[in-house]
Design a protein around this motif. Sequence first.
Motif, mmCIF file in Angstrom:
data_model
loop_
_atom_site.group_PDB
_atom_site.id
_atom_site.type_symbol
_atom_site.label_atom_id
_atom_site.label_comp_id
_atom_site.label_asym_id
_atom_site.label_seq_id
_atom_site.Cartn_x
_atom_site.Cartn_y
_atom_site.Cartn_z
ATOM 1 N N GLN A 49 3.253 17.030 -1.156
ATOM 2 C CA GLN A 49 2.294 16.494 -0.203
ATOM 3 C C GLN A 49 1.420 15.474 -0.918
ATOM 4 O OE1 GLN A 49 1.371 16.976 3.380
ATOM 5 N NE2 GLN A 49 0.528 15.057 2.567
ATOM 6 N N GLY A 50 1.513 14.214 -0.487
ATOM 7 C CA GLY A 50 0.701 13.172 -1.092
ATOM 8 C C GLY A 50 -0.772 13.356 -0.770
ATOM 9 N N ASP A 51 -1.608 12.874 -1.682
ATOM 10 C CA ASP A 51 -3.053 12.971 -1.523
ATOM 11 C C ASP A 51 -3.659 11.611 -1.842
ATOM 12 O OD1 ASP A 51 -5.614 14.794 -1.463
ATOM 13 O OD2 ASP A 51 -5.802 13.567 -3.267
ATOM 14 N N ALA A 52 -4.627 11.158 -1.018
ATOM 15 C CA ALA A 52 -5.202 9.835 -1.195
ATOM 16 C C ALA A 52 -5.884 9.681 -2.549
ATOM 17 C CB ALA A 52 -6.193 9.542 -0.071
ATOM 18 N N ALA A 53 -6.397 10.775 -3.104
ATOM 19 C CA ALA A 53 -7.045 10.740 -4.408
ATOM 20 C C ALA A 53 -6.053 10.984 -5.544
ATOM 21 C CB ALA A 53 -8.172 11.771 -4.458
ATOM 22 N N ARG A 106 0.827 -1.195 0.000
ATOM 23 C CA ARG A 106 0.000 0.000 0.000
ATOM 24 C C ARG A 106 0.867 1.252 0.000
ATOM 25 N NH1 ARG A 106 -4.661 -0.236 4.415
ATOM 26 N NH2 ARG A 106 -5.184 1.660 3.250
ATOM 27 N N VAL A 107 0.299 2.306 -0.500
ATOM 28 C CA VAL A 107 0.985 3.593 -0.539
ATOM 29 C C VAL A 107 0.424 4.479 0.564
ATOM 30 C CG1 VAL A 107 1.478 5.641 -1.916
ATOM 31 C CG2 VAL A 107 1.349 3.386 -3.016
ATOM 32 N N TRP A 108 1.314 5.033 1.391
ATOM 33 C CA TRP A 108 0.944 5.976 2.444
ATOM 34 C C TRP A 108 -0.126 5.397 3.368
ATOM 35 C CZ3 TRP A 108 0.501 9.445 -2.262
ATOM 36 C CH2 TRP A 108 1.775 9.858 -2.659
ATOM 37 N N ASP A 109 0.187 4.242 3.913
ATOM 38 C CA ASP A 109 -0.706 3.608 4.879
ATOM 39 C C ASP A 109 -0.456 4.256 6.236
ATOM 40 O OD1 ASP A 109 -2.331 2.041 6.365
ATOM 41 O OD2 ASP A 109 -1.259 0.153 6.011
ATOM 42 N N THR A 110 -1.130 5.352 6.492
ATOM 43 C CA THR A 110 -0.916 6.118 7.727
ATOM 44 C C THR A 110 -1.978 5.829 8.779
ATOM 45 O OG1 THR A 110 -2.127 7.992 6.781
ATOM 46 C CG2 THR A 110 0.265 7.980 6.507
ATOM 47 N N GLY A 111 -2.770 4.761 8.570
ATOM 48 C CA GLY A 111 -3.772 4.389 9.562
ATOM 49 C C GLY A 111 -4.891 5.416 9.644
ATOM 50 N N SER A 145 5.387 9.080 7.246
ATOM 51 C CA SER A 145 4.341 9.288 8.249
ATOM 52 C C SER A 145 3.311 10.319 7.814
ATOM 53 C CB SER A 145 4.970 9.721 9.580
ATOM 54 O OG SER A 145 5.633 10.969 9.436
ATOM 55 N N GLN A 146 3.712 11.224 6.922
ATOM 56 C CA GLN A 146 2.781 12.255 6.460
ATOM 57 C C GLN A 146 2.711 12.350 4.938
ATOM 58 O OE1 GLN A 146 4.177 15.662 8.928
ATOM 59 N NE2 GLN A 146 2.175 15.457 9.886
#
Length: 223
Positions: free
Chosen positions: A194-198, A12-17, A109-110
């Motif tokens: 800054q990564g974005d979930a979309a 997964r990508v950016w699995d920050t919970g 983490s972010q």
Amino acid sequence: MERFRALLREQRVWDTGDAGLPAFDTERAPDGPLALFHRWFAEAAEAGQPEPHTMTLATVDAGGLPDARIVMLHDADARGWHFATHSTSAKGSQLAAHPRAALTFYWHSQARAVRLRGRIVPAYAAETSADLHARSTGALAAALAARQSEVLESREELARAYEAAWQRARRDPEAEATSWTGYVLEPEEAEFFQGDAARQHVRLRYRRGTAGPDVWTRELLWP
């Protein structure tokens, strides 16, 4: 090979919970990159990012072949982003021949990354020495061993050299590692990602202008 590919696609990508990803309001970003870097660094540390001071240093060798490795950030101030290595190492030799480089920070983490490119200049020798001697005995011993990037004949050779370096560091905590050299990257460009979930990632680039060293042009980039 198929097992590797399947495993690779499962990641997964950016699995920050449950924490989610932070917003990045570029309209409120500071005029220059240093203040934003300080803020993002503090936020990464507060979010539990392991070793937020580690970064990738990219250089080129005599043949123009890119080279990259992980090093530690020692400071970030008005002069630039600071790190240190042996002047006799591969990266030290590359920087002497081609004093330009790139740095990349990645803070999972972010879902943030920072990229910098620019000219490399030497740090003040006294500052580099003070920084080294403020660190652990192990750090001084490693610097005193001073044969980074050379071919190692055996693990026994390494053990002997490090034992001698540890003894010297304990005996003389102010010993100077003559090839240990500080460097400063003076950024001409700095990009904050800054990564974005979309996948509508936010990329803000600062470029140093011609009006003065503290004048920056800001622009958004397509992700």
